[in-house]
Design a protein around this motif. Sequence first.
Motif, PDB file in Angstrom:
ATOM      1  N   ALA A   1       0.825  -1.207   0.000  1.00  0.00           N
ATOM      2  CA  ALA A   1       0.000   0.000   0.000  1.00  0.00           C
ATOM      3  C   ALA A   1       0.857   1.254   0.000  1.00  0.00           C
ATOM      4  O   ALA A   1       0.559   2.228  -0.698  1.00  0.00           O
ATOM      5  N   SER A   2       1.947   1.241   0.781  1.00  0.00           N
ATOM      6  CA  SER A   2       2.815   2.422   0.839  1.00  0.00           C
ATOM      7  C   SER A   2       3.479   2.682  -0.500  1.00  0.00           C
ATOM      8  O   SER A   2       3.682   3.839  -0.898  1.00  0.00           O
ATOM      9  N   LYS A   3       3.821   1.630  -1.218  1.00  0.00           N
ATOM     10  CA  LYS A   3       4.458   1.799  -2.525  1.00  0.00           C
ATOM     11  C   LYS A   3       3.449   2.232  -3.590  1.00  0.00           C
ATOM     12  O   LYS A   3       3.798   2.965  -4.524  1.00  0.00           O
ATOM     13  N   ALA A   4       2.203   1.773  -3.466  1.00  0.00           N
ATOM     14  CA  ALA A   4       1.163   2.287  -4.360  1.00  0.00           C
ATOM     15  C   ALA A   4       0.968   3.781  -4.119  1.00  0.00           C
ATOM     16  O   ALA A   4       0.797   4.568  -5.064  1.00  0.00           O
ATOM     17  N   CYS A   5       1.005   4.176  -2.850  1.00  0.00           N
ATOM     18  CA  CYS A   5       0.930   5.612  -2.516  1.00  0.00           C
ATOM     19  C   CYS A   5       2.120   6.368  -3.113  1.00  0.00           C
ATOM     20  O   CYS A   5       1.960   7.509  -3.570  1.00  0.00           O
ATOM     21  N   THR A   6       3.281   5.757  -3.100  1.00  0.00           N
ATOM     22  CA  THR A   6       4.466   6.380  -3.696  1.00  0.00           C
ATOM     23  C   THR A   6       4.232   6.689  -5.162  1.00  0.00           C
ATOM     24  O   THR A   6       4.605   7.765  -5.658  1.00  0.00           O
ATOM     25  N   GLU A   7       3.623   5.737  -5.872  1.00  0.00           N
ATOM     26  CA  GLU A   7       3.311   5.959  -7.283  1.00  0.00           C
ATOM     27  C   GLU A   7       2.353   7.138  -7.454  1.00  0.00           C
ATOM     28  O   GLU A   7       2.532   7.979  -8.345  1.00  0.00           O
ATOM     29  N   ILE A   8       1.345   7.207  -6.606  1.00  0.00           N
ATOM     30  CA  ILE A   8       0.362   8.287  -6.697  1.00  0.00           C
ATOM     31  C   ILE A   8       1.009   9.632  -6.387  1.00  0.00           C
ATOM     32  O   ILE A   8       0.761  10.643  -7.063  1.00  0.00           O
ATOM     33  N   ILE A   9       1.866   9.662  -5.380  1.00  0.00           N
ATOM     34  CA  ILE A   9       2.574  10.900  -5.018  1.00  0.00           C
ATOM     35  C   ILE A   9       3.474  11.350  -6.161  1.00  0.00           C
ATOM     36  O   ILE A   9       3.498  12.535  -6.527  1.00  0.00           O
ATOM     37  N   ALA A  10       4.206  10.423  -6.744  1.00  0.00           N
ATOM     38  CA  ALA A  10       5.100  10.775  -7.857  1.00  0.00           C
ATOM     39  C   ALA A  10       4.304  11.334  -9.029  1.00  0.00           C
ATOM     40  O   ALA A  10       4.711  12.327  -9.661  1.00  0.00           O
ATOM     41  N   ASN A  11       3.167  10.715  -9.325  1.00  0.00           N
ATOM     42  CA  ASN A  11       2.354  11.202 -10.436  1.00  0.00           C
ATOM     43  C   ASN A  11       1.761  12.570 -10.131  1.00  0.00           C
ATOM     44  O   ASN A  11       1.648  13.431 -11.014  1.00  0.00           O
ATOM     45  N   SER A  12       1.406  12.802  -8.869  1.00  0.00           N
ATOM     46  CA  SER A  12       0.873  14.101  -8.474  1.00  0.00           C
ATOM     47  C   SER A  12       1.907  15.205  -8.667  1.00  0.00           C
ATOM     48  O   SER A  12       1.595  16.287  -9.197  1.00  0.00           O
ATOM     49  N   TYR A  13       3.135  14.961  -8.261  1.00  0.00           N
ATOM     50  CA  TYR A  13       4.193  15.960  -8.458  1.00  0.00           C
ATOM     51  C   TYR A  13       4.508  16.136  -9.945  1.00  0.00           C
ATOM     52  O   TYR A  13       4.773  17.246 -10.409  1.00  0.00           O
ATOM     53  N   ARG A  14       4.465  15.045 -10.677  1.00  0.00           N
ATOM     54  CA  ARG A  14       4.746  15.117 -12.107  1.00  0.00           C
ATOM     55  C   ARG A  14       3.718  15.980 -12.820  1.00  0.00           C
ATOM     56  O   ARG A  14       4.062  16.788 -13.701  1.00  0.00           O
ATOM     57  N   LEU A  15       2.462  15.854 -12.457  1.00  0.00           N
ATOM     58  CA  LEU A  15       1.410  16.616 -13.118  1.00  0.00           C
ATOM     59  C   LEU A  15       1.197  17.990 -12.498  1.00  0.00           C
ATOM     60  O   LEU A  15       0.875  18.960 -13.189  1.00  0.00           O
ATOM     61  N   GLY A  16       1.370  18.077 -11.166  1.00  0.00           N
ATOM     62  CA  GLY A  16       1.068  19.319 -10.479  1.00  0.00           C
ATOM     63  C   GLY A  16       2.194  20.340 -10.474  1.00  0.00           C
ATOM     64  O   GLY A  16       1.941  21.554 -10.469  1.00  0.00           O
ATOM     65  N   PHE A  17       3.450  19.866 -10.482  1.00  0.00           N
ATOM     66  CA  PHE A  17       4.586  20.782 -10.384  1.00  0.00           C
ATOM     67  C   PHE A  17       5.589  20.645 -11.529  1.00  0.00           C
ATOM     68  O   PHE A  17       6.267  21.607 -11.879  1.00  0.00           O
ATOM     69  N   PHE A  18       5.686  19.431 -12.096  1.00  0.00           N
ATOM     70  CA  PHE A  18       6.696  19.191 -13.132  1.00  0.00           C
ATOM     71  C   PHE A  18       6.047  18.557 -14.370  1.00  0.00           C
ATOM     72  O   PHE A  18       6.487  17.523 -14.862  1.00  0.00           O
ATOM     73  N   HIS A  19       4.988  19.209 -14.851  1.00  0.00           N
ATOM     74  CA  HIS A  19       4.232  18.638 -15.967  1.00  0.00           C
ATOM     75  C   HIS A  19       5.122  18.544 -17.211  1.00  0.00           C
ATOM     76  O   HIS A  19       5.848  19.487 -17.545  1.00  0.00           O
ATOM     77  N   PRO A  20       5.077  17.398 -17.893  1.00  0.00           N
ATOM     78  CA  PRO A  20       5.903  17.242 -19.103  1.00  0.00           C
ATOM     79  C   PRO A  20       5.666  18.325 -20.150  1.00  0.00           C
ATOM     80  O   PRO A  20       6.595  18.696 -20.877  1.00  0.00           O
ATOM     81  N   ASN A  21       4.447  18.856 -20.221  1.00  0.00           N
ATOM     82  CA  ASN A  21       4.154  19.881 -21.236  1.00  0.00           C
ATOM     83  C   ASN A  21       4.847  21.215 -20.950  1.00  0.00           C
ATOM     84  O   ASN A  21       4.967  22.050 -21.851  1.00  0.00           O
ATOM     85  N   THR A  22       5.273  21.421 -19.702  1.00  0.00           N
ATOM     86  CA  THR A  22       5.983  22.666 -19.355  1.00  0.00           C
ATOM     87  C   THR A  22       7.424  22.362 -18.951  1.00  0.00           C
ATOM     88  O   THR A  22       8.028  23.086 -18.157  1.00  0.00           O
ATOM     89  N   TYR A  23       7.964  21.291 -19.506  1.00  0.00           N
ATOM     90  CA  TYR A  23       9.315  20.859 -19.136  1.00  0.00           C
ATOM     91  C   TYR A  23      10.354  21.950 -19.368  1.00  0.00           C
ATOM     92  O   TYR A  23      11.291  22.107 -18.569  1.00  0.00           O
ATOM     93  N   ASP A  24      10.229  22.712 -20.425  1.00  0.00           N
ATOM     94  CA  ASP A  24      11.214  23.760 -20.729  1.00  0.00           C
ATOM     95  C   ASP A  24      11.297  24.807 -19.615  1.00  0.00           C
ATOM     96  O   ASP A  24      12.323  25.480 -19.475  1.00  0.00           O
ATOM     97  N   GLN A  25      10.251  24.912 -18.803  1.00  0.00           N
ATOM     98  CA  GLN A  25      10.257  25.880 -17.700  1.00  0.00           C
ATOM     99  C   GLN A  25      10.905  25.319 -16.441  1.00  0.00           C
ATOM    100  O   GLN A  25      11.759  25.956 -15.837  1.00  0.00           O
ATOM    101  N   HIS A  26      10.522  24.103 -16.033  1.00  0.00           N
ATOM    102  CA  HIS A  26      11.053  23.543 -14.778  1.00  0.00           C
ATOM    103  C   HIS A  26      12.226  22.601 -14.991  1.00  0.00           C
ATOM    104  O   HIS A  26      13.045  22.412 -14.091  1.00  0.00           O
ATOM    105  N   GLN A  27      12.309  21.925 -16.149  1.00  0.00           N
ATOM    106  CA  GLN A  27      13.398  21.027 -16.534  1.00  0.00           C
ATOM    107  C   GLN A  27      13.596  19.853 -15.569  1.00  0.00           C
ATOM    108  O   GLN A  27      14.717  19.402 -15.350  1.00  0.00           O
ATOM    109  N   VAL A  28      12.506  19.368 -15.002  1.00  0.00           N
ATOM    110  CA  VAL A  28      12.539  18.177 -14.153  1.00  0.00           C
ATOM    111  C   VAL A  28      11.660  17.110 -14.795  1.00  0.00           C
ATOM    112  O   VAL A  28      10.474  17.342 -15.045  1.00  0.00           O
TER     113      VAL A  28
END
Length: 368
Positions: free
Chosen positions: A159-186
Motif C-alpha cells: 500500500a505504501s508503494k502504491a501511494c508512492t506511485e500516486i505521489i510521484a504522479n501528483s508531483y509530475r502533473l502538479g509541479f513538473f508537468h511534461p508539457n511545461t518541461y522547458d520551464q522547470h526542466q525536471v
Amino acid sequence: MNQLRDSYQNKRIFLTGHTGFKGAWLVQWLHQLGAVVKGYALKADEPSLFHAMEGESLCQSVEGDIRDAQKLRQELHDFAPDFVFHLAAQSLVRESYKNTLYTYETNTLGTANLLEALKGLSKKCTVVIITTDKVYENLERPDPYVETDRLGGYDPYSASKACTEIIANSYRLGFFHPNTYDQHQVAIATARAGNVIGGGDWAVDRLIPDIVRGLEREEPIVLRCPSAVRPWQHVLEPLYGYLLLGLQLQASPVRFGEGWNFGPEISDNLTVEEVVQRSLKVWGSGRYEVQATGDNFHEANLLRLDIEKAKQKLGWLPVFSADTAIEKTIAWYRDHLRGISSARELVSRDIRLYTQLLEQRSNQGLRA
C-alpha cells in the motif's frame, strides 16, 4: 553500453538508499560508467554489501534519513545533480506489519520530501523513482499486470508503494508537468521491479538470504509459502532498466515520464520451492522444510508482471534466464563465503559479464 557510458560519464548522480542491497550494486555500476555519485541513506545494517565492497571509496556517502526534509533538500541542492535515482525505502513486507507507521513515513513522506526538494533546482534534472511489482491491486489472477492496471495494496508495504506511485504522479502533473518541461526542466518516471536476487543481500525474511544462511549453517531452509509465484530476476536486470530509463527520460521527458515494469519473461516466473530446489542444486547440498509461520500476516500467492512496454518502447530485455540468475547468485555467495574473491570483485565480475552479454545480444541477438 557505449550509450550508457556516454549518458552517465562525469554526470552527477544523487542516489538515495545507496547503502542498501540494490543501491550498493548501482553505486558500483555507476562508478564503472565514470559517474560522480552522492549517496544519501541510513547507516547500513550489518552485514552490509556496501561496507564489504568499501562503497565509501566509490561515492560521496551521506548518512541521512529520507524523512528529514531539511537535510535532504540541503544535500540535494548542494550537489546539484543531473540525475536522481530514488531507492531509499522500507522494503520488507513482513516488517511493514511490525513497523507500519515507519513504513508509511519512509515510503510515502520520504518520497514526497525528495520530490519537494526538486523544486528550485537551477539545472535540468532527470528523476527515476523506484517502487515495486507489488504496487498493483493483486487479484491473484494468472494474467500479468500491465502499467495501466489499478494500484492498491493489501499489506502496508504494498500500500505504501502504491501511494508512492500516486505521489510521484501528483508531483509530475502538479509541479513538473511534461508539457511545461522547458520551464522547470525536471522529468520524473517510476520503475516497478520484480523480486530481485543477487549476491550480497543479507536481509531477514528474503528468500535467497534465508537459503544461504541455512546452507552456511547446514540447517534446513524453512519455507513459509512454497507455492507462491514471483517474478524473480537478477539485480542487474532492473538496474539496467533504471539506467536505460534514465537516459531515455532525459532525452524525451514527455514520452518516457510514466510508470514502467521490469521483470522476467513469464516462463521464468517460479514458485518459492522451485527457486530453493535450483539453488540447492547449484550449491551441491542442503535441504528444506515447510513450516507455518504462526502469524496472520497476508502475503500474495501469485504475482506476474507484463514487461512488453519496456521491451517495445525502451528496448529493454531480460538478459539472464531464471536458471542463470539463480546460478550467478548462489555462485556469488559461495565464492564470497569461501574467500575466493572480495565482495567488490564479485560485484564487478557480474557487472562485466552482464554488460558483455548485453553487447553480445545487441550484436548477435543472443540470450543467456
